[in-house]
Design a protein around this motif. Structure first.
Motif, short mmCIF file in Angstrom:
data_model
loop_
_atom_site.label_atom_id
_atom_site.label_comp_id
_atom_site.label_asym_id
_atom_site.label_seq_id
_atom_site.Cartn_x
_atom_site.Cartn_y
_atom_site.Cartn_z
N GLU A 84 0.83 -1.20 0.00
CA GLU A 84 0.00 0.00 0.00
C GLU A 84 0.87 1.25 0.00
N GLU A 85 1.90 1.24 0.81
CA GLU A 85 2.76 2.42 0.95
C GLU A 85 3.56 2.69 -0.32
N ILE A 86 4.12 1.65 -0.93
CA ILE A 86 4.96 1.88 -2.10
C ILE A 86 4.11 2.24 -3.32
N HIS A 87 2.92 1.65 -3.42
CA HIS A 87 2.03 2.04 -4.52
C HIS A 87 1.63 3.51 -4.39
N ASN A 88 1.29 3.93 -3.19
CA ASN A 88 0.91 5.33 -2.98
C ASN A 88 2.07 6.28 -3.30
N LEU A 89 3.28 5.89 -2.89
CA LEU A 89 4.45 6.74 -3.15
C LEU A 89 4.71 6.86 -4.65
N PHE A 90 4.76 5.75 -5.35
CA PHE A 90 5.10 5.80 -6.77
C PHE A 90 4.01 6.51 -7.57
N ARG A 91 2.76 6.34 -7.18
CA ARG A 91 1.69 7.07 -7.87
C ARG A 91 1.80 8.57 -7.59
N ARG A 92 2.18 8.92 -6.37
CA ARG A 92 2.37 10.33 -6.05
C ARG A 92 3.48 10.92 -6.91
N ILE A 93 4.58 10.20 -7.05
CA ILE A 93 5.70 10.68 -7.86
C ILE A 93 5.29 10.76 -9.33
N GLU A 94 4.57 9.76 -9.80
CA GLU A 94 4.16 9.72 -11.21
C GLU A 94 3.28 10.91 -11.57
N THR A 95 2.42 11.34 -10.64
CA THR A 95 1.47 12.42 -10.91
C THR A 95 1.91 13.74 -10.27
N PHE A 96 3.14 13.80 -9.77
CA PHE A 96 3.65 15.01 -9.14
C PHE A 96 3.59 16.16 -10.14
N ASP A 97 3.20 17.34 -9.69
CA ASP A 97 2.98 18.46 -10.60
C ASP A 97 4.27 19.08 -11.14
N LYS A 98 5.41 18.67 -10.62
CA LYS A 98 6.69 19.19 -11.11
C LYS A 98 7.41 18.08 -11.87
N PRO A 99 8.12 18.41 -12.95
CA PRO A 99 8.82 17.39 -13.72
C PRO A 99 9.85 16.63 -12.89
N THR A 100 10.02 15.35 -13.20
CA THR A 100 10.93 14.47 -12.47
C THR A 100 11.93 13.84 -13.42
N ILE A 101 13.16 13.67 -12.92
CA ILE A 101 14.24 13.07 -13.72
C ILE A 101 14.93 12.02 -12.85
N GLY A 102 15.18 10.86 -13.41
CA GLY A 102 15.98 9.84 -12.75
C GLY A 102 17.42 9.92 -13.20
N ALA A 103 18.35 10.03 -12.24
CA ALA A 103 19.79 9.99 -12.52
C ALA A 103 20.28 8.63 -12.04
N VAL A 104 20.35 7.68 -12.96
CA VAL A 104 20.58 6.28 -12.58
C VAL A 104 22.07 6.02 -12.56
N ASN A 105 22.61 5.95 -11.35
CA ASN A 105 24.05 5.88 -11.14
C ASN A 105 24.59 4.46 -11.01
N GLY A 106 23.71 3.46 -10.98
CA GLY A 106 24.16 2.08 -10.80
C GLY A 106 22.99 1.13 -10.94
N PHE A 107 22.91 0.16 -10.04
CA PHE A 107 21.83 -0.83 -10.12
C PHE A 107 20.46 -0.18 -9.92
N ALA A 108 19.56 -0.45 -10.86
CA ALA A 108 18.16 -0.04 -10.72
C ALA A 108 17.34 -1.29 -11.00
N LEU A 109 17.20 -2.10 -9.98
CA LEU A 109 16.56 -3.41 -10.14
C LEU A 109 15.27 -3.46 -9.33
N GLY A 110 14.32 -4.26 -9.78
CA GLY A 110 13.07 -4.39 -9.05
C GLY A 110 12.42 -3.04 -8.83
N GLY A 111 12.30 -2.65 -7.55
CA GLY A 111 11.69 -1.37 -7.23
C GLY A 111 12.41 -0.18 -7.82
N GLY A 112 13.70 -0.33 -8.14
CA GLY A 112 14.42 0.75 -8.80
C GLY A 112 13.92 1.00 -10.21
N THR A 113 13.73 -0.08 -10.97
CA THR A 113 13.15 0.07 -12.30
C THR A 113 11.69 0.50 -12.21
#
Length: 260
Positions: A84-113
């Protein structure tokens, strides 16, 4: 070095959010998720912040969930708390009113992707590794990944990534449409900041309305989405920033957007 699980740095209208659990390769757990909400509360209401950058401490972006924690859970408790918590967080980030950028510095696996799938722009270090390896643990992506990836990639490629659990090189991730581009590791943050600065100079109000138009329209049939776009561009033309931008073009000067 701070022990806070989430670090925030704001400079030149850009908020850099760093997942700071390097000892676990920035694995996500409930306290980290809750700390992220606190940081998002701050930048959401800060008019000086126009772009959010997400990155990780050490040699990982996010290497996934905390496996020991997941292994200790049963289904209902997991559904009611972590999921419940991670779904709410990722949906909040997805619909955040300010643009978002991922700076992927290494492993982005599972929840990272899965977090990347919720971000607007994804820039990868040439040392990055992406993937959804949950199937190798007898699991499958459970933080929105199954649904976001099939909406962003060709279905056959999305299924192959999830069914095999194979890691993708940065070049492979770009080629399938999972990320925007790859840059040398040592220039990652400079490249991300250059992109963020370019966006930060645009109208924050128009960016907000554009992002809402894209997010809402993606969930609508085309006929309804086109009507939605028509209404939203009407709102934009009521803004001072729209007329500042058009006026600056006609007067051959640089526009100054104030978010009004």
């Amino acid at each position: 070095m701070s022990t806070d699980p989430i670090l925030l740095d704001v400079e030149n209208a850009i908020a850099t959010i760093t997942i700071n659990r390097a000892e676990t390769l920035n694995a996500l757990d409930v306290p980290t998720i809750r700390a992220m909400h606190i940081v998002l509360d701050k930048v959401e209401t800060d008019p000086d912040v126009r772009v959010l950058v997400f990155t990780g401490a050490g040699r990982a972006f996010i290497a996934g969930g905390d496996i020991a924690d997941l292994n200790s859970r049963q289904g209902l408790a997991h559904y009611q708390e972590f999921a419940e918590e991670i779904h709410n967080l990722f949906r909040r980030i997805e619909t955040f009113d300010k643009p978002t950028i991922g700076a992927v510095n290494g492993f982005a696996l599972g929840g990272g992707t899965e977090l990347l799938l919720a971000l607007d722009i994804r820039i990868l270090s040439d040392k990055a590794k992406l993937g959804l390896p949950e199937i190798t643990l007898g699991l499958f992506p459970g933080a929105g990944g199954t649904q976001r990836i099939i909406r962003q990639l060709p279905l056959c490629r999305a299924k192959e990534i999830m069914y095999t659990g194979d890691m993708l090189t940065p070049e492979e991730a770009v080629s399938v449409g999972l990320a925007n581009r790859v840059v040398p590791h040592d220039t990652l943050m400079d490249s991300v900041r250059d992109t963020a600065a370019k966006i930060a100079h645009k109208s924050p109000l128009v960016l907000k309305l554009l992002k809402r138009t894209l997010s809402d329209g993606g969930d609508m049939p085309l006929s309804a989405a086109l009507r939605h776009e028509q209404a939203m561009i009407g709102l934009v033309l009521d803004s001072a920033d729209a007329h500042e931008g058009c006026g600056a073009f006609l007067e051959k000067r640089e526009a100054t957007f104030k978010g009004r």
